[in-house]
Design an enzyme around this catalytic site. Sequence first.
Site, short mmCIF file in Angstrom:
data_model
loop_
_atom_site.label_atom_id
_atom_site.label_comp_id
_atom_site.label_asym_id
_atom_site.label_seq_id
_atom_site.Cartn_x
_atom_site.Cartn_y
_atom_site.Cartn_z
N ASP A 67 0.68 -1.20 0.08
CA ASP A 67 -0.02 0.02 -0.04
C ASP A 67 0.79 1.19 -0.10
O ASP A 67 1.98 1.14 0.26
CB ASP A 67 -1.09 -0.13 1.16
CG ASP A 67 -0.30 -0.52 2.55
OD1 ASP A 67 0.77 -0.40 2.47
OD2 ASP A 67 -0.84 -0.64 3.56
N ASN A 136 -7.35 -2.81 14.38
CA ASN A 136 -8.88 -3.04 13.81
C ASN A 136 -8.85 -4.33 12.76
O ASN A 136 -9.65 -4.64 12.16
CB ASN A 136 -9.38 -1.87 13.08
CG ASN A 136 -8.66 -1.43 11.95
OD1 ASN A 136 -7.63 -2.22 11.49
ND2 ASN A 136 -8.93 -0.26 11.36
N HIS A 138 -7.31 -4.70 10.00
CA HIS A 138 -6.74 -4.55 8.44
C HIS A 138 -5.75 -5.19 8.38
O HIS A 138 -4.70 -5.13 9.02
CB HIS A 138 -6.85 -2.95 8.41
CG HIS A 138 -5.70 -2.15 8.91
ND1 HIS A 138 -5.49 -0.74 8.91
CD2 HIS A 138 -4.34 -2.72 9.21
CE1 HIS A 138 -4.44 -0.35 9.54
NE2 HIS A 138 -3.73 -1.36 9.43
P1 PGA Z 1 2.49 -1.75 12.92
O1 PGA Z 1 1.41 -1.57 11.44
O2 PGA Z 1 3.48 -2.74 12.19
O3 PGA Z 1 3.09 -0.49 12.79
O4 PGA Z 1 1.66 -2.07 14.08
C1 PGA Z 1 0.66 -2.85 11.08
C2 PGA Z 1 -0.36 -2.37 10.15
O5 PGA Z 1 -1.02 -1.38 10.24
O6 PGA Z 1 -0.70 -3.18 9.16
#
Ligand code: PGA
Length: 262
Positions: A67, A136, A138
Site C-alpha cells: 500500500d 482493527n 486491517h
Molecule cells: P504496525 O502496523 O506494524 O506499525 O503495528 C501494522 C499495520 O497497520 O498493518
Amino acid sequence: MQIVILKDSAEVAAYGADIFIKQLQKKANSVLGLATGSTPVSLYRGLIEACDAKLVSFRDVTSFNLDEYLGLEGTHPQSYRYFMNQQLFNHIDINKAQTHVPPGDADNPLEACVGYEEKIEAAGGIDIQLLGIGRNGHIGFNEPSSGLMSRTRVKTLTKATIEDNARFFRDDEYQPHLSMTMGIGTILDAKRVVLLATGENKADAILATVEGPLMAACPASALQLHTDAVLVIDEAAASKLSDRDFYIHIENENQKLMAKLP
Ligand code: PGA
C-alpha cells in the site's frame, strides 16, 4: 492457518526473516510482497544482515508493496516508497527498478490501481506476501468493511488507523486520509502469506483473525481461506486466544513431522 507463538518481538522478527531467507535460497527470482509499519523493521534488518553475509541475494528479486498513501510522492519522508528505501532497498543488492510500491502520486489513481494488478500478474504473481495487522484487523490498508475478494484500489482510512499512524507525522505535516492498497483478493492470491503481530494492542485483532468468523469487519479473517498462511505472533499478541495451548501443540507436532521427512 499455521500459528506460531513465540516469546517476543525479537523472536518473531528472526523467525519471519528466516522464512524469507529460505524462500530466496529456494528461488532466487522470487516475487516478494512487502509491508511497511513498525513490525517488519526488525525482519528487514535480518534480511540486510543475511545479504551482507552473502546468505542471500536480491539481484533477481521483484517486489510489490501492499500500500501507499494517496497524494504523497515517493520522495516524501512519510511515503511508503521512502520507508522501503530507508529500511530495506538502500541496504541490499536489489534492482530498484524491480521494486514496486503503489503509485500514490499517480494523476489517475483508479487507472494506476488496475495497472498495479497487471504488473503483479505480469511478474507471475506473488510468491510470498508479508503482512502486519492493524488494531482493527486491517491488512494492507484494507479497513473493516473491505470486500473479501477486493483488488487494488483507493481506500479511505479509518479514524483509528489515522490516529495510529499520526505518530509518524509532524504536527504541522499533512497526513493523508486516503490510500492505494492491494485488495484482500490480491493478498489471497499470493502463494504464501506470512503475517507478523506483536504486542498486546494486537491481541483483539489476532483473536478475531484466528477464532472469529470470516467477515469483512475483520479483514485479516480472510486468511482463514488461504491454503498456506502462517501467523507469527508473540505471547502478548496471542494472549486472548482461547485455544493457545492447542496451537502450540500443533506446531510441536508439525516440527516433529518435518524432522522425519526425507
Ligand atoms: P504496525 O502496523 O506494524 O506499525 O503495528 C501494522 C499495520 O497497520 O498493518
